[in-house]
Write a protein that holds these residues in place. Structure first.
Motif, mmCIF file in Angstrom:
data_model
loop_
_atom_site.group_PDB
_atom_site.id
_atom_site.type_symbol
_atom_site.label_atom_id
_atom_site.label_comp_id
_atom_site.label_asym_id
_atom_site.label_seq_id
_atom_site.Cartn_x
_atom_site.Cartn_y
_atom_site.Cartn_z
ATOM 1 N N SER A 116 -3.272 6.647 -2.345
ATOM 2 C CA SER A 116 -4.705 6.566 -2.054
ATOM 3 C C SER A 116 -5.281 7.938 -1.744
ATOM 4 O O SER A 116 -6.389 8.276 -2.190
ATOM 5 C CB SER A 116 -4.946 5.625 -0.868
ATOM 6 O OG SER A 116 -4.494 4.318 -1.162
ATOM 7 N N THR A 168 0.839 -1.192 0.000
ATOM 8 C CA THR A 168 0.000 0.000 0.000
ATOM 9 C C THR A 168 0.870 1.236 0.000
ATOM 10 O O THR A 168 1.972 1.241 0.532
ATOM 11 C CB THR A 168 -0.920 0.023 1.236
ATOM 12 O OG1 THR A 168 -0.112 -0.003 2.416
ATOM 13 C CG2 THR A 168 -1.865 -1.179 1.224
ATOM 14 N N ARG A 177 -2.323 -5.180 -7.663
ATOM 15 C CA ARG A 177 -2.722 -6.570 -7.872
ATOM 16 C C ARG A 177 -2.156 -7.113 -9.191
ATOM 17 O O ARG A 177 -1.711 -8.251 -9.258
ATOM 18 C CB ARG A 177 -4.246 -6.691 -7.885
ATOM 19 C CG ARG A 177 -4.891 -6.342 -6.550
ATOM 20 C CD ARG A 177 -6.409 -6.369 -6.666
ATOM 21 N NE ARG A 177 -7.042 -5.968 -5.418
ATOM 22 C CZ ARG A 177 -7.349 -6.793 -4.432
ATOM 23 N NH1 ARG A 177 -7.065 -8.088 -4.545
ATOM 24 N NH2 ARG A 177 -7.933 -6.345 -3.333
ATOM 25 N N ASP A 178 -2.232 -6.296 -10.229
ATOM 26 C CA ASP A 178 -1.748 -6.729 -11.546
ATOM 27 C C ASP A 178 -1.285 -5.488 -12.304
ATOM 28 O O ASP A 178 -2.075 -4.798 -12.939
ATOM 29 C CB ASP A 178 -2.862 -7.436 -12.317
ATOM 30 C CG ASP A 178 -2.358 -8.104 -13.598
ATOM 31 O OD1 ASP A 178 -1.272 -7.717 -14.081
ATOM 32 O OD2 ASP A 178 -3.050 -8.999 -14.114
ATOM 33 N N PHE A 182 -10.643 1.691 -5.716
ATOM 34 C CA PHE A 182 -11.422 0.680 -5.001
ATOM 35 C C PHE A 182 -10.874 -0.726 -5.168
ATOM 36 O O PHE A 182 -11.030 -1.571 -4.281
ATOM 37 C CB PHE A 182 -12.883 0.716 -5.463
ATOM 38 C CG PHE A 182 -13.619 1.962 -5.055
ATOM 39 C CD1 PHE A 182 -13.978 2.170 -3.728
ATOM 40 C CD2 PHE A 182 -13.930 2.939 -5.977
ATOM 41 C CE1 PHE A 182 -14.647 3.308 -3.329
ATOM 42 C CE2 PHE A 182 -14.595 4.088 -5.597
ATOM 43 C CZ PHE A 182 -14.955 4.280 -4.272
ATOM 44 N N PHE A 183 -10.227 -1.015 -6.294
ATOM 45 C CA PHE A 183 -9.752 -2.383 -6.544
ATOM 46 C C PHE A 183 -8.233 -2.502 -6.469
ATOM 47 O O PHE A 183 -7.708 -3.618 -6.573
ATOM 48 C CB PHE A 183 -10.250 -2.865 -7.910
ATOM 49 C CG PHE A 183 -11.741 -2.906 -8.027
ATOM 50 C CD1 PHE A 183 -12.463 -3.964 -7.482
ATOM 51 C CD2 PHE A 183 -12.427 -1.879 -8.650
ATOM 52 C CE1 PHE A 183 -13.845 -3.996 -7.582
ATOM 53 C CE2 PHE A 183 -13.807 -1.903 -8.761
ATOM 54 C CZ PHE A 183 -14.522 -2.969 -8.211
ATOM 55 N N GLU A 184 -7.555 -1.356 -6.315
ATOM 56 C CA GLU A 184 -6.097 -1.357 -6.189
ATOM 57 C C GLU A 184 -5.437 -2.213 -7.276
ATOM 58 O O GLU A 184 -4.529 -3.002 -7.011
ATOM 59 C CB GLU A 184 -5.680 -1.844 -4.808
ATOM 60 C CG GLU A 184 -6.144 -0.928 -3.682
ATOM 61 C CD GLU A 184 -5.618 -1.363 -2.328
ATOM 62 O OE1 GLU A 184 -5.234 -2.556 -2.185
ATOM 63 O OE2 GLU A 184 -5.565 -0.522 -1.415
ATOM 64 N N ILE A 185 -5.899 -2.018 -8.491
ATOM 65 C CA ILE A 185 -5.409 -2.840 -9.592
ATOM 66 C C ILE A 185 -3.924 -2.619 -9.834
ATOM 67 O O ILE A 185 -3.213 -3.512 -10.300
ATOM 68 C CB ILE A 185 -6.228 -2.540 -10.869
ATOM 69 C CG1 ILE A 185 -5.866 -3.547 -11.966
ATOM 70 C CG2 ILE A 185 -6.020 -1.108 -11.334
ATOM 71 C CD1 ILE A 185 -6.738 -3.424 -13.202
ATOM 72 N N VAL A 223 -11.409 2.512 -10.466
ATOM 73 C CA VAL A 223 -10.865 1.152 -10.496
ATOM 74 C C VAL A 223 -9.540 1.103 -9.736
ATOM 75 O O VAL A 223 -9.285 0.161 -8.966
ATOM 76 C CB VAL A 223 -10.677 0.683 -11.953
ATOM 77 C CG1 VAL A 223 -9.920 -0.640 -11.999
ATOM 78 C CG2 VAL A 223 -12.033 0.537 -12.640
ATOM 79 N N HIS A 224 -8.713 2.121 -9.921
ATOM 80 C CA HIS A 224 -7.444 2.173 -9.188
ATOM 81 C C HIS A 224 -7.690 2.286 -7.681
ATOM 82 O O HIS A 224 -6.980 1.650 -6.883
ATOM 83 C CB HIS A 224 -6.611 3.364 -9.663
ATOM 84 C CG HIS A 224 -5.857 3.110 -10.926
ATOM 85 N ND1 HIS A 224 -4.711 2.357 -10.975
ATOM 86 C CD2 HIS A 224 -6.086 3.508 -12.211
ATOM 87 C CE1 HIS A 224 -4.262 2.300 -12.221
ATOM 88 N NE2 HIS A 224 -5.078 3.000 -12.995
#
Length: 370
Positions: free
Chosen positions: A7, A2, A67-68, A61-64, A58-59
């Protein structure tokens, strides 16, 4: 993994993007037919802003990104490519109401789909290594080149519009659309920066997010401010000089062959200048050609050929000389009063032009010459 500052930057940018996007889409405009094109432009811009807001969401809430990273880069590249087209279309249509056509729409959508597909192949299908890096570099170059092509097209449209206004209006109508030029250059810098930041390490991505805040605030301010002048600018576009193909009969003056339409223009203009016709506020080339009973296309050509300046610059020069005489002959008048009597748009416009020509303010110039 994180990054709090990442954020927090999204928390700042996302609500702003949502507000601007929905405002541009649904805010009302004056109920006049002339504002239809402005409303179309603003709605296209609103759609682009909501698309970017969806990317931010998307960035956030899903922390893409964590993740990928490859999927995040693919999403960013695809979003930027489509937004480049939407941004340029929204701004260009303010200068050319016929810019958006079905054919042009299909071409750019197909380009976006092809770019997205190839980016997906590079990021998700190719193994990590030199080949993938080269592929990413090529996609980045394609994205930047696409942005530059769209920006160049917009700048050319802006310059054509300014030339048109300068050749047909005594007032500086081009000042009302100058924000389009400023925003385009800023957008190029911001867009290229965003593209580069996409490939930077995660801890630097917040720079990309935070840089969007002043960028979109300026966009919002510009659109709202332009609403005040849009009607005047659009009316100026509607008075655009017609393209006339007829070849006039020629006459000979002083051994030089000239178009017949030039006969007598010099004499008519001399009389008109002596009578102070150039002091009329908001004077246009059409009004002058109607007054002189001549063709405005040829009158414009005559002014450019004879005085080597545009119609606006020629009128401004006449008004400036008149204002100088007034400054000396009538010390009791204020600068604002002289600006009004001289036919300038406003006192501030007169003072700015005076400083450009004389390197000092009208008040200081008057003090020197008195």
């Amino acid at each position: 993994m994180t990054h709090p500052i990442y954020s927090y930057s999204l928390c700042i940018a996302l609500p702003l993007m949502l507000f601007l996007g929905f405002y541009f889409l649904f805010a009302s405009t004056p109920e006049k037919a002339i504002f239809v094109n402005y409303l179309r432009s603003r709605r296209i811009m609103g759609g682009a802003l909501l698309l970017l807001a969806a990317n931010y969401a998307v960035h956030f809430f899903f922390e893409i990104r964590f993740r990928d990273v490859h999927a995040a880069i693919l999403m960013n590249l695809s979003t930027y490519f489509l937004c480049y087209w939407l941004f340029s279309s929204a701004l260009t249509t303010l200068l050319d109401r016929f810019y958006i056509t079905r054919r042009r729409f299909r071409v750019h959508v197909c380009q976006w789909l092809l770019f997205t597909a190839l980016s997906g192949v590079v990021l998700l299908a190719l193994p990590e290594g030199r080949v993938q890096k080269v592929g990413l570099l090529l996609m980045g170059v394609w994205l930047v080149a696409y942005g530059f092509v769209l920006a160049r097209r917009l700048i050319l449209a802006y310059r054509r519009a300014v030339r048109l206004f300068d050749d047909t209006h005594s007032d500086d109508i081009g000042a009302y659309i100058r924000w389009l030029s400023v925003f385009t250059y800023w957008a190029v810098i911001f867009g290229v920066g965003c593209g580069l930041l996409t490939f930077l390490p995660d801890e630097y991505i917040y720079l990309w997010i935070l840089s969007s805040v002043p960028f979109y605030i300026y966009l919002y301010y510009s659109y709202m401010n332009y609403l005040l002048f849009y009607e005047q600018v659009e009316q100026a576009f509607e008075q655009e000089m017609p393209s006339e193909e007829e070849t006039p009969e020629a006459i000979v003056e002083g051994g030089v062959e000239l178009p017949a339409c030039y006969a007598g223009i010099e004499g008519k203009l001399s009389v008109w200048i002596k009578e102070g016709g150039y002091l009329t506020p908001g004077l246009t080339l059409k009004e002058l050609s109607d007054l002189l009973k001549t063709n405005r296309t040829y009158l414009s050509t005559y002014i450019k050929t004879t005085y080597r300046v545009s119609f606006r610059e020629w009128i401004a020069g006449l008004r400036m000389e008149y204002a100088k005489r007034m400054l000396i002959q009538h010390p009791e008048l204020t600068v604002a009063g002289i600006a009004e009597k001289s036919g300038f748009q406003s006192a501030s416009h007169f003072i700015r032009l005076f400083k450009e020509r004389e390197d000092c303010s009208p008040a200081r110039w008057r003090k020197k010459h008195l």
